[in-house]
Design a protein around this motif. Structure first.
Motif, PDB file in Angstrom:
ATOM      1  N   UNK A 190       0.913  -1.121  -0.038  1.00 38.00           N
ATOM      2  CA  UNK A 190       0.006   0.032   0.154  1.00 38.00           C
ATOM      3  C   UNK A 190       0.571   1.163   0.180  1.00 38.00           C
ATOM      4  N   UNK A 191       0.257   1.656  -0.850  1.00 38.02           N
ATOM      5  CA  UNK A 191       0.950   3.313  -0.645  1.00 38.02           C
ATOM      6  C   UNK A 191       0.746   4.602   0.239  1.00 38.02           C
ATOM      7  N   UNK A 192       1.458   5.291   0.797  1.00 41.89           N
ATOM      8  CA  UNK A 192       1.321   6.565   2.199  1.00 41.89           C
ATOM      9  C   UNK A 192       0.389   7.034   1.781  1.00 41.89           C
ATOM     10  N   UNK A 193      -0.369   7.656   2.306  1.00 42.78           N
ATOM     11  CA  UNK A 193      -1.547   8.767   1.755  1.00 42.78           C
ATOM     12  C   UNK A 193      -1.345   9.671   1.157  1.00 42.78           C
ATOM     13  N   UNK A 194       0.124  10.254   2.135  1.00 41.60           N
ATOM     14  CA  UNK A 194       0.872  11.374   0.690  1.00 41.60           C
ATOM     15  C   UNK A 194       1.188  11.432  -0.801  1.00 41.60           C
ATOM     16  N   UNK A 195       1.616  10.240  -1.327  1.00 38.74           N
ATOM     17  CA  UNK A 195       2.163  10.131  -2.275  1.00 38.74           C
ATOM     18  C   UNK A 195       1.081   9.784  -3.564  1.00 38.74           C
ATOM     19  N   UNK A 196      -0.081  10.027  -3.345  1.00 43.34           N
ATOM     20  CA  UNK A 196      -0.547   9.239  -3.756  1.00 43.34           C
ATOM     21  C   UNK A 196      -1.031  10.689  -4.468  1.00 43.34           C
ATOM     22  N   UNK A 197      -1.000  11.578  -5.368  1.00 43.19           N
ATOM     23  CA  UNK A 197      -2.088  13.224  -5.089  1.00 43.19           C
ATOM     24  C   UNK A 197      -2.783  12.886  -6.853  1.00 43.19           C
ATOM     25  N   UNK A 198      -3.019  14.299  -6.532  1.00 41.95           N
ATOM     26  CA  UNK A 198      -3.177  14.689  -8.291  1.00 41.95           C
ATOM     27  C   UNK A 198      -2.438  14.970  -9.203  1.00 41.95           C
ATOM     28  N   UNK A 199      -2.200  15.330  -9.008  1.00 42.92           N
ATOM     29  CA  UNK A 199      -0.273  16.484  -9.790  1.00 42.92           C
ATOM     30  C   UNK A 199       0.730  14.577 -10.048  1.00 42.92           C
ATOM     31  N   UNK A 200       0.550  13.787  -9.181  1.00 44.81           N
ATOM     32  CA  UNK A 200       1.494  12.651  -9.191  1.00 44.81           C
ATOM     33  C   UNK A 200       1.132  11.811  -9.977  1.00 44.81           C
ATOM     34  N   UNK A 201      -0.316  11.621 -10.341  1.00 48.44           N
ATOM     35  CA  UNK A 201      -1.292  10.687 -11.214  1.00 48.44           C
ATOM     36  C   UNK A 201      -1.281  11.602 -12.744  1.00 48.44           C
ATOM     37  N   UNK A 202      -0.901  13.223 -12.687  1.00 52.05           N
ATOM     38  CA  UNK A 202      -1.600  13.495 -14.161  1.00 52.05           C
ATOM     39  C   UNK A 202       0.572  13.777 -14.339  1.00 52.05           C
ATOM     40  N   UNK A 203       1.231  13.421 -13.583  1.00 55.26           N
ATOM     41  CA  UNK A 203       2.520  13.608 -14.194  1.00 55.26           C
ATOM     42  C   UNK A 203       2.833  12.189 -15.062  1.00 55.26           C
ATOM     43  N   UNK A 204       2.201  11.211 -14.060  1.00 55.01           N
ATOM     44  CA  UNK A 204       2.093   9.822 -15.438  1.00 55.01           C
ATOM     45  C   UNK A 204       1.163   9.444 -16.266  1.00 55.01           C
ATOM     46  N   UNK A 205       0.005  10.491 -16.461  1.00 55.39           N
ATOM     47  CA  UNK A 205      -0.658  10.287 -17.745  1.00 55.39           C
ATOM     48  C   UNK A 205       0.354  10.714 -18.484  1.00 55.39           C
TER      49      UNK A 205
END
Length: 100
Positions: free
Chosen positions: A62-77
């Protein structure tokens, strides 16, 4: 006896008894019904949640709560190549599994 039955019929035909009594039964009965449903809600909300230690036991990270954000997911996209893709038809239930 006939006079008594006539008085009962007259009483039951009154508008307040004809419409008010079923309404009161519905309101009072509904409150008892809602009480039962609310009791079920609070009874089953006490069920414990799955803890990260239990996930790790089965090999799920499991990832830490602060590790997954909208910005990090946007960078992946932004890194995905969405211009070059191929449409592939999925298998139907009546088709064999190894057909291509």
């Amino acid at each position: 006896m006939a006079q008594f039955s006539q008085k009962i019929k007259a009483f039951l035909n009154q508008r307040s008894v004809k419409y008010g009594l079923p309404f009161l039964v519905l309101v009072v009965g509904g409150s008892f019904g809602l009480k039962e449903f609310a009791q079920l809600r609070y009874q089953f909300s006490k069920v414990s949640k799955v803890r990260p230690e239990e996930f790790e036991k089965y090999g799920i990270e499991m990832k830490k709560p602060g590790e997954v954000t909208i910005e990090t997911e946007f960078e992946k996209m932004k890194k995905l190549d969405i211009d070059n893709w191929e449409q592939v038809r999925g298998p139907r239930p009546w088709e064999e599994k190894n057909e291509n």
